[in-house]
Design an enzyme around this catalytic site. Structure first.
Site, PDB file in Angstrom:
ATOM      1  N   LYS A   1     -60.500  33.374  23.253  1.00  0.00           N
ATOM      2  CA  LYS A   1     -59.081  33.014  23.152  1.00  0.00           C
ATOM      3  C   LYS A   1     -58.226  34.250  23.427  1.00  0.00           C
ATOM      4  O   LYS A   1     -58.547  35.351  22.960  1.00  0.00           O
ATOM      5  CB  LYS A   1     -58.813  32.477  21.743  1.00  0.00           C
ATOM      6  CG  LYS A   1     -57.419  31.901  21.519  1.00  0.00           C
ATOM      7  CD  LYS A   1     -57.309  31.317  20.106  1.00  0.00           C
ATOM      8  CE  LYS A   1     -55.961  30.672  19.842  1.00  0.00           C
ATOM      9  NZ  LYS A   1     -55.867  30.097  18.476  1.00  0.00           N
TER      10      LYS A   1
ATOM     11  N   SER B   1     -56.367  25.343  14.043  1.00  0.00           N
ATOM     12  CA  SER B   1     -56.411  25.598  15.489  1.00  0.00           C
ATOM     13  C   SER B   1     -57.793  25.702  16.114  1.00  0.00           C
ATOM     14  O   SER B   1     -57.895  25.761  17.333  1.00  0.00           O
ATOM     15  CB  SER B   1     -55.642  26.866  15.816  1.00  0.00           C
ATOM     16  OG  SER B   1     -54.277  26.547  15.945  1.00  0.00           O
TER      17      SER B   1
ATOM     18  N   SER C   1     -54.110  25.302  18.350  1.00  0.00           N
ATOM     19  CA  SER C   1     -53.698  26.135  19.446  1.00  0.00           C
ATOM     20  C   SER C   1     -54.822  26.622  20.356  1.00  0.00           C
ATOM     21  O   SER C   1     -54.567  27.023  21.486  1.00  0.00           O
ATOM     22  CB  SER C   1     -52.956  27.352  18.894  1.00  0.00           C
ATOM     23  OG  SER C   1     -53.827  28.154  18.120  1.00  0.00           O
TER      24      SER C   1
HETATM   25  N1  GLN Z   1     -50.938  23.574  14.376  1.00  0.00           N
HETATM   26  C1  GLN Z   1     -50.752  24.601  13.396  1.00  0.00           C
HETATM   27  C2  GLN Z   1     -49.527  25.388  13.704  1.00  0.00           C
HETATM   28  O1  GLN Z   1     -48.868  25.060  14.618  1.00  0.00           O
HETATM   29  C3  GLN Z   1     -51.975  25.466  13.311  1.00  0.00           C
HETATM   30  C4  GLN Z   1     -51.999  26.583  14.265  1.00  0.00           C
HETATM   31  C5  GLN Z   1     -53.163  27.491  14.087  1.00  0.00           C
HETATM   32  O2  GLN Z   1     -54.097  27.190  13.349  1.00  0.00           O
HETATM   33  N2  GLN Z   1     -53.087  28.638  14.733  1.00  0.00           N
HETATM   34  O3  GLN Z   1     -49.177  26.325  13.036  1.00  0.00           O
END
Ligand code: GLN
Length: 494
Positions: free
Chosen positions: A77, A176, A152
């Site tokens: 990532k 995420s 994400s």
């Molecule tokens: N969807 C969550 C957010 O928008 C989780 C994001 C993540 O785990 N980085 O914060």
């Protein structure tokens, strides 16, 4: 010989040792797969073809040396630092930034013999659930390109789902890793808070962030986790023990374990197909004589609100460092203050700005007690409730995401709807517990649905055994990816 991209990590080890394929051939097969699928999926921000081939040749000279990930092509990532290789967090503000060091996890993958094949797309600074908040490109779900891969870490999930990497790394602050794993039909694991070093992970919300692997199956996932986990002097929050053995006892599955499920799952809005697979899993476990208790799951009412206060508060502070002086983008101006403002105004996308504003607000004097301090109290309550629950059971079973993949664009205009989809994943982050998503079934539209297991603090070995038990029950890959014959062949001899 079978298609080289179909081998598991151990399967690859076997063919390397038998000299049936070279690392270069395998890496080339993955690059071919990227060439074929990437133009439509757009999982990568950068493919490191030359580096990967050069590394492969180097490994081929020595031959298999017993390292656990020898010659395994992995994707990373793009919020994980890679030395000399651009690391953008999918943000314009970091465009052109080349870290002078490798994240600990990258270093550990390399020393385990892995070959890094590319950097994957994400929501800007990992803020989002669809990969649509990337400043550079939208990633498409390999199962249906009109749908989001989740986020994400959507690029990392899509890369594994489309056979463009054998495994990948993501980060999970509020879901995420698990949510995109669920939406893309792969396995995604977040360890106990502190299990994996965050040194070299660009910080979003430091009290919640954890790095973890994506893989096609539970065994591969366990092997990658073993390689990256364990104490690191450079991250003071890491648990001071070596990485646990995760792959050794997988076959025991649910043996001797009690599973807790929600007594009132019907209360939560979710897609009927998700509801059905959750209910069927409970029946099948009970049918297999696994003791199942119906309980009130901690944090279901409070975790989203708590998460979006804590995560945004920490983000507003962590992202203060992007000022145009130290990293990446700098907008021109005559005055210093205006340079800061312009750089941040032009460099950050809308969602990141929204979070910085919300985070600054909940920390501001007069509101701190009402929001931030209150959220900390709720966090303590959620942790205590989980602790209590794990005195009586070993694993919690619940869906990963309330819906299968949604259409690209569908939730963009409605941030609250996007946030609400984190209902099942955020409790494990708030309590710092290990959790995993396992692909279970396809929805009537042909989109993957994942189920989630959560274990007690430090209990990744139990978590992985349960995950293996579910994988054996669902047989998702055999049914939906490889076909029944290939499935038997792939697992044969294990
Ligand atoms: N969807 C969550 C957010 O928008 C989780 C994001 C993540 O785990 N980085 O914060």
């Amino acid at each position: 010989m079978r298609d080289l991209v179909q081998y598991s990590i151990e399967g690859l080890g076997d063919i390397y040792r038998a000299r049936e394929a070279t690392v270069r051939e395998v890496v080339q097969a993955y690059l071919d797969s990227i060439e074929a699928r990437e133009p439509r999926i757009k999982a990568f921000l950068q493919v490191l073809a030359e580096d990967a081939l050069a590394k492969a040749s180097e490994l081929d000279v020595k031959g298999h040396d017993g390292r656990p990930l020898f010659g395994v092509p992995v994707a990373i990532k793009d919020n994980l630092c890679t030395r000399g290789i651009s690391t953008t967090c999918a943000s314009k503000i970091l465009e052109g930034y080349r870290p002078p060091y490798d994240a600990t996890v990258v270093e550990r993958l390399r020393s385990a013999g892995a070959v890094i094949i590319g950097k994957t797309n994400l929501d800007e600074f990992a803020m989002g659930s669809s990969c649509e908040n990337s400043a550079f490109q939208i990633t498409h779900n390999p199962w249906n390109e009109a749908y989001a891969p989740g986020g994400s870490s959507g690029g990392s999930a899509a890369a594994v789902a489309a056979d463009m990497a054998l495994a990948s790394l993501g980060s999970d602050t509020g879901g995420s890793i698990r949510q995109p794993a669920s939406l893309c039909g792969v396995v995604g694991l977040k360890g106990t808070y502190g299990r994996v070093s965050r040194y070299g992970l660009v910080a979003f919300a430091s009290s919640l962030d954890q790095i973890g692997p994506f893989a096609r199956d539970v065994r591969d996932c366990a092997l990658v986790m073993e390689a990256i986990a364990g104490h690191d002097e450079r991250d003071a929050t890491t648990i001071p023990t070596p990485a646990p053995d995760l792959h050794g006892k997988l076959e025991r599955g649910f043996e001797g374990m009690r599973v807790a499920v929600s007594a009132d799952l019907e209360k939560w809005e979710m897609d009927p197909s998700v509801r059905e697979i959750a209910a069927r899993t409970v029946d099948d476990l009970a049918g297999d004589s696994v003791p199942v208790d119906r309980v009130t799951l901690p944090g279901m009412e409070t975790s989203i609100a708590t998460y979006y206060i804590l995560a945004n508060a920490e983000a507003s502070s962590n992202l203060a460092r992007y000022d145009g002086v130290r990293y990446g983008l700098r907008s021109n101006s005559d005055s210093l203050l205006e340079m800061y403002e312009r750089t941040r105004g032009e460099g950050f996308g809308d969602e990141v700005k929204r979070r910085i504003l919300l985070g600054t607000y909940v920390l501001s004097s007069g509101y701190y007690d009402a929001y931030y301090a209150k959220a900390q109290q709720v966090k303590a309550l959620i942790c205590a409730q989980f602790e209590e629950l794990f005195r009586k059971c070993d694993l919690i079973l619940l869906p990963t995401s309330p819906t299968p993949a949604f259409r690209l664009g569908e939730r963009l205009e409605d941030p609250i709807a996007m946030y609400l989809s984190d209902i099942f994943t955020t409790p494990a982050n708030i309590a710092g517990l290990p959790a995993i998503s396992i692909p279970a079934e396809l929805s009537p539209e042909g989109l993957p649905i994942g189920m989630q297991l959560i274990a007690g603090w430090g209990e990744e070995a139990k978590l992985m055994r349960g995950a293996f038990g579910l994988e054996r029950m669902y047989r998702f890959r055999e049914q939906h990816v490889l076909g029944p014959k290939a499935g038997r062949e792939r697992h044969g001899g294990r």
